[in-house]
Design a protein around this motif. Structure first.
Motif, short mmCIF file in Angstrom:
data_model
loop_
_atom_site.label_atom_id
_atom_site.label_comp_id
_atom_site.label_asym_id
_atom_site.label_seq_id
_atom_site.Cartn_x
_atom_site.Cartn_y
_atom_site.Cartn_z
N UNK A 131 -26.90 67.17 79.20
CA UNK A 131 -25.48 67.14 79.49
C UNK A 131 -25.12 68.35 80.35
N UNK A 132 -24.11 68.17 81.11
CA UNK A 132 -23.67 69.23 82.00
C UNK A 132 -22.77 70.19 81.25
N UNK A 133 -22.69 71.41 81.77
CA UNK A 133 -21.79 72.39 81.16
C UNK A 133 -20.38 71.84 81.19
N UNK A 134 -19.65 72.05 80.12
CA UNK A 134 -18.28 71.58 80.04
C UNK A 134 -18.16 70.17 79.50
N UNK A 135 -19.29 69.49 79.25
CA UNK A 135 -19.22 68.16 78.68
C UNK A 135 -18.64 68.25 77.27
N UNK A 136 -17.98 67.19 76.83
CA UNK A 136 -17.39 67.24 75.49
C UNK A 136 -18.44 67.54 74.44
N UNK A 137 -18.05 68.35 73.46
CA UNK A 137 -18.97 68.75 72.40
C UNK A 137 -19.52 67.55 71.65
N UNK A 138 -18.70 66.53 71.44
CA UNK A 138 -19.20 65.39 70.67
C UNK A 138 -20.30 64.66 71.43
N UNK A 139 -20.31 64.72 72.75
CA UNK A 139 -21.38 64.13 73.53
C UNK A 139 -22.70 64.85 73.33
N UNK A 140 -22.63 66.10 72.94
CA UNK A 140 -23.84 66.90 72.68
C UNK A 140 -24.17 66.96 71.20
N UNK A 141 -23.44 66.23 70.37
CA UNK A 141 -23.63 66.29 68.92
C UNK A 141 -25.07 65.99 68.50
N UNK A 142 -25.72 64.95 69.04
CA UNK A 142 -27.11 64.73 68.62
C UNK A 142 -28.02 65.91 68.95
N UNK A 143 -27.82 66.53 70.10
CA UNK A 143 -28.64 67.68 70.48
C UNK A 143 -28.39 68.85 69.53
N UNK A 144 -27.14 69.14 69.27
CA UNK A 144 -26.80 70.22 68.35
C UNK A 144 -27.38 69.96 66.96
N UNK A 145 -27.16 68.76 66.44
CA UNK A 145 -27.67 68.41 65.10
C UNK A 145 -29.19 68.48 65.07
N UNK A 146 -29.84 67.95 66.10
CA UNK A 146 -31.30 67.98 66.15
C UNK A 146 -31.85 69.39 66.18
N UNK A 147 -31.22 70.25 66.97
CA UNK A 147 -31.67 71.65 67.05
C UNK A 147 -31.50 72.39 65.73
N UNK A 148 -30.37 72.19 65.09
CA UNK A 148 -30.12 72.87 63.80
C UNK A 148 -31.09 72.34 62.74
N UNK A 149 -31.24 71.00 62.66
CA UNK A 149 -32.18 70.44 61.68
C UNK A 149 -33.60 70.92 61.93
N UNK A 150 -33.99 71.03 63.20
CA UNK A 150 -35.34 71.51 63.52
C UNK A 150 -35.53 72.97 63.11
N UNK A 151 -34.57 73.81 63.44
CA UNK A 151 -34.68 75.23 63.08
C UNK A 151 -34.78 75.41 61.57
N UNK A 152 -33.92 74.72 60.85
CA UNK A 152 -33.94 74.82 59.38
C UNK A 152 -35.22 74.21 58.83
N UNK A 153 -35.67 73.10 59.44
CA UNK A 153 -36.92 72.48 58.99
C UNK A 153 -38.12 73.38 59.16
N UNK A 154 -38.18 74.09 60.28
CA UNK A 154 -39.29 75.02 60.50
C UNK A 154 -39.24 76.14 59.46
N UNK A 155 -38.05 76.66 59.22
CA UNK A 155 -37.91 77.73 58.22
C UNK A 155 -38.31 77.24 56.83
N UNK A 156 -37.86 76.04 56.46
CA UNK A 156 -38.19 75.51 55.13
C UNK A 156 -39.66 75.14 55.03
#
Length: 125
Positions: A1-26
């Motif tokens: 997504x381009x800079x300035x795109x609506x946050x909800x359009x990036x929701x899968x990316x944000x959720x995936x990144x957070x789940x991955x980071x926490x998954x690696x830690x766990x």
């Protein structure tokens, strides 16, 4: 997504990144911090939780990359399913409360529904 795109359009990316980071830690915590504290069954539950969490994290990043419109509901189902599925397994491993295993399949159903909805939206274009 381009800079300035609506946050909800990036929701899968944000959720995936957070789940991955926490998954690696766990995953690291389970491998190093819990290996001498939990039995084989509990460590197996922990590993299963990490594995499903990571697969869904990677999948959510892919959903974002696919550029699907209307990805909010699939993302919600996948995140909720991952939290319920993996969360109950993590808690079961740490607490021994086996009754949590009755809730775990609800998370699995939510994840399946999320992926089927993604597939449906890809099919429909």
């Amino acid at each position: 997504m381009m800079a300035g795109a609506p946050a909800r359009g990036r929701l899968p990316l944000l959720a995936g990144c957070v789940l991955a980071a926490v998954g690696i830690a766990l995953g690291a915590f389970g491998a190093h911090g819990l290996r001498n504290l939990l039995g084989p069954a509990e460590l197996g539950w922990w590993q299963t939780a990490v594995q499903y969490q990571m697969w869904n994290a990677v999948g959510l990043v892919g959903v974002n990359g696919a550029g699907l419109s209307r990805n909010g509901l699939p993302t919600t189902l996948l995140v909720a399913g991952t939290l319920v599925f993996a969360g109950t397994l993590y808690l079961m491993a740490l607490t021994g409360l086996r009754w949590l295993g009755m809730i775990t399949p609800i998370g699995g159903v939510l994840m399946i529904a999320g992926w089927l909805l993604v597939a449906w939206r890809v099919w429909r274009g």
